[in-house]
Design a protein around this motif. Sequence first.
Motif, short mmCIF file in Angstrom:
data_model
loop_
_atom_site.label_atom_id
_atom_site.label_comp_id
_atom_site.label_asym_id
_atom_site.label_seq_id
_atom_site.Cartn_x
_atom_site.Cartn_y
_atom_site.Cartn_z
N LEU A 1 0.84 -1.19 0.00
CA LEU A 1 0.00 0.00 0.00
C LEU A 1 0.87 1.24 0.00
CD1 LEU A 1 -2.62 -0.87 2.81
CD2 LEU A 1 -2.81 -1.33 0.35
N ASP A 2 0.31 2.35 -0.48
CA ASP A 2 0.92 3.67 -0.34
C ASP A 2 0.03 4.47 0.60
OD1 ASP A 2 3.14 3.41 -2.12
OD2 ASP A 2 1.75 3.58 -3.81
N SER A 3 0.63 5.30 1.42
CA SER A 3 -0.16 6.11 2.36
C SER A 3 -0.05 7.59 2.02
CB SER A 3 0.32 5.86 3.79
OG SER A 3 1.66 6.26 3.95
N ASP A 4 -1.12 8.29 2.31
CA ASP A 4 -1.18 9.73 2.12
C ASP A 4 -1.92 10.29 3.33
OD1 ASP A 4 -2.31 12.36 1.41
OD2 ASP A 4 -1.58 11.96 -0.61
N GLN A 5 -1.28 11.16 4.06
CA GLN A 5 -1.87 11.61 5.32
C GLN A 5 -3.18 12.36 5.11
OE1 GLN A 5 1.01 14.14 7.17
NE2 GLN A 5 0.61 15.89 5.84
N HIS A 6 -3.42 12.84 3.90
CA HIS A 6 -4.66 13.58 3.66
C HIS A 6 -5.74 12.70 3.02
CE1 HIS A 6 -2.60 17.22 4.76
NE2 HIS A 6 -1.68 17.01 3.82
N ARG A 7 -5.34 11.66 2.25
CA ARG A 7 -6.32 10.89 1.50
C ARG A 7 -6.45 9.45 1.99
NH1 ARG A 7 -5.69 12.15 -4.83
NH2 ARG A 7 -7.73 11.14 -4.77
N GLY A 8 -5.64 9.03 2.93
CA GLY A 8 -5.73 7.66 3.44
C GLY A 8 -4.71 6.75 2.78
N PHE A 9 -5.15 5.60 2.30
CA PHE A 9 -4.26 4.61 1.72
C PHE A 9 -4.76 4.21 0.33
CE2 PHE A 9 -3.69 4.36 6.24
CZ PHE A 9 -2.37 4.01 6.43
N ARG A 10 -3.86 3.69 -0.46
CA ARG A 10 -4.25 3.14 -1.76
C ARG A 10 -3.36 1.95 -2.08
NH1 ARG A 10 -1.53 7.81 -3.19
NH2 ARG A 10 0.32 7.50 -4.48
N VAL A 11 -3.91 1.03 -2.87
CA VAL A 11 -3.15 -0.15 -3.28
C VAL A 11 -2.04 0.30 -4.21
CG1 VAL A 11 -3.26 -2.39 -4.42
CG2 VAL A 11 -5.21 -1.57 -3.08
N ARG A 12 -0.83 -0.15 -3.93
CA ARG A 12 0.31 0.28 -4.73
C ARG A 12 0.19 -0.20 -6.17
NH1 ARG A 12 6.41 0.48 -2.68
NH2 ARG A 12 5.36 2.19 -1.60
N GLU A 13 0.53 0.66 -7.09
CA GLU A 13 0.59 0.31 -8.51
C GLU A 13 2.04 -0.05 -8.84
OE1 GLU A 13 -2.34 2.67 -11.11
OE2 GLU A 13 -1.81 4.10 -9.54
N ILE A 14 2.24 -1.27 -9.29
CA ILE A 14 3.58 -1.78 -9.57
C ILE A 14 3.78 -1.80 -11.08
CG2 ILE A 14 5.12 -3.77 -9.32
CD1 ILE A 14 3.51 -4.53 -6.82
N SER A 15 4.86 -1.20 -11.55
CA SER A 15 5.13 -1.13 -12.99
C SER A 15 5.79 -2.41 -13.48
CB SER A 15 6.04 0.06 -13.28
OG SER A 15 7.34 -0.16 -12.76
N VAL A 16 5.82 -2.57 -14.81
CA VAL A 16 6.51 -3.71 -15.40
C VAL A 16 7.99 -3.67 -15.02
CG1 VAL A 16 7.14 -4.88 -17.54
CG2 VAL A 16 4.87 -3.85 -17.31
N ALA A 17 8.57 -2.47 -15.02
CA ALA A 17 9.98 -2.34 -14.66
C ALA A 17 10.22 -2.78 -13.22
CB ALA A 17 10.44 -0.90 -14.85
N ASP A 18 9.30 -2.43 -12.31
CA ASP A 18 9.41 -2.86 -10.92
C ASP A 18 9.31 -4.38 -10.82
OD1 ASP A 18 9.63 -0.28 -9.91
OD2 ASP A 18 7.47 -0.06 -9.64
N PHE A 19 8.36 -4.95 -11.57
CA PHE A 19 8.18 -6.40 -11.57
C PHE A 19 9.46 -7.09 -12.04
CE2 PHE A 19 6.98 -10.23 -14.02
CZ PHE A 19 6.42 -10.99 -13.01
N ARG A 20 10.02 -6.59 -13.13
CA ARG A 20 11.24 -7.19 -13.66
C ARG A 20 12.37 -7.10 -12.64
NH1 ARG A 20 11.65 -4.25 -17.59
NH2 ARG A 20 10.72 -5.54 -19.22
N SER A 21 12.49 -5.97 -11.98
CA SER A 21 13.54 -5.80 -10.98
C SER A 21 13.37 -6.76 -9.82
CB SER A 21 13.56 -4.35 -10.47
OG SER A 21 13.90 -3.45 -11.50
N MET A 22 12.12 -6.98 -9.41
CA MET A 22 11.87 -7.91 -8.31
C MET A 22 12.21 -9.34 -8.70
SD MET A 22 8.41 -6.46 -6.44
CE MET A 22 7.38 -6.48 -7.90
N VAL A 23 11.87 -9.72 -9.93
CA VAL A 23 12.20 -11.06 -10.40
C VAL A 23 13.71 -11.25 -10.46
CG1 VAL A 23 12.07 -12.67 -12.34
CG2 VAL A 23 10.05 -11.32 -11.70
#
Length: 231
Positions: free
Chosen positions: A64-86
């Motif tokens: 999740l990502d947090s924002d003190q004014h808007r609450g939380f949101r599900v993190r958006e993971i990019s293809v580049a992030d996915f590749r880096s994690m793999v």
Amino acid sequence: MPASGPVTRNTLRQQIADALRDEVLAGRLRPGQEFTVKQIADQYGVSATPVREALVDLAAQSLLDSDQHRGFRVREISVADFRSMVEARSLITDGVFRNLAEAGWSGAHADVLLAIGRRADEAARAARAGDLDIFIGYDLRFWRELGALVDNPHISGFLHQLRLRCWVFSVPYLRADPGLRNRLWQDHSQVVDAVTRGDAEAVRAVIGAFHAQMLAWAARLDSGRLERPQQ
């Protein structure tokens, strides 16, 4: 927000975190979807404190990502992030499981590997049935239990979080893929067999093939041959 029954047991913080993680993996909480502590507290019929703690825990796990004014949101993971994690997971598991295989196993380890083998069998059944929810559960449990044999909680915990985040990224695509059964990796048993035999090269080959398959899928996404489903 998806409807859920009230949480009544004592470990509220962990239960709420687990329930929300399952919602993300099931695709009911979508990448980029926003919500507040109050919404989750109302959904589960609990106070705000354990909810806030659970959401902070999930944010610390990069789900999740947090924002003190808007609450939380599900993190958006990019293809580049996915590749880096793999790639990161590949580098770590290549060395870790090769060393485990070379070290050999005691009788206690053999008993554990038998149990892990059962997770592998269940994952294969779910893959053949195209049941993504059951498959994800067994896949995560398989890798977590296998990783625990490393006897280093920092390494096993890090590998588990990488696998979890890879699934968070993959779920929206896979649920929209008519060829789902062909996308789910089913060679868990080969990993167990190779580790049990102490065959380091076989361990390296089968896990390497797994990561190569994931990277090839990422290349298809990058090329535009697969589009992200509508949110």
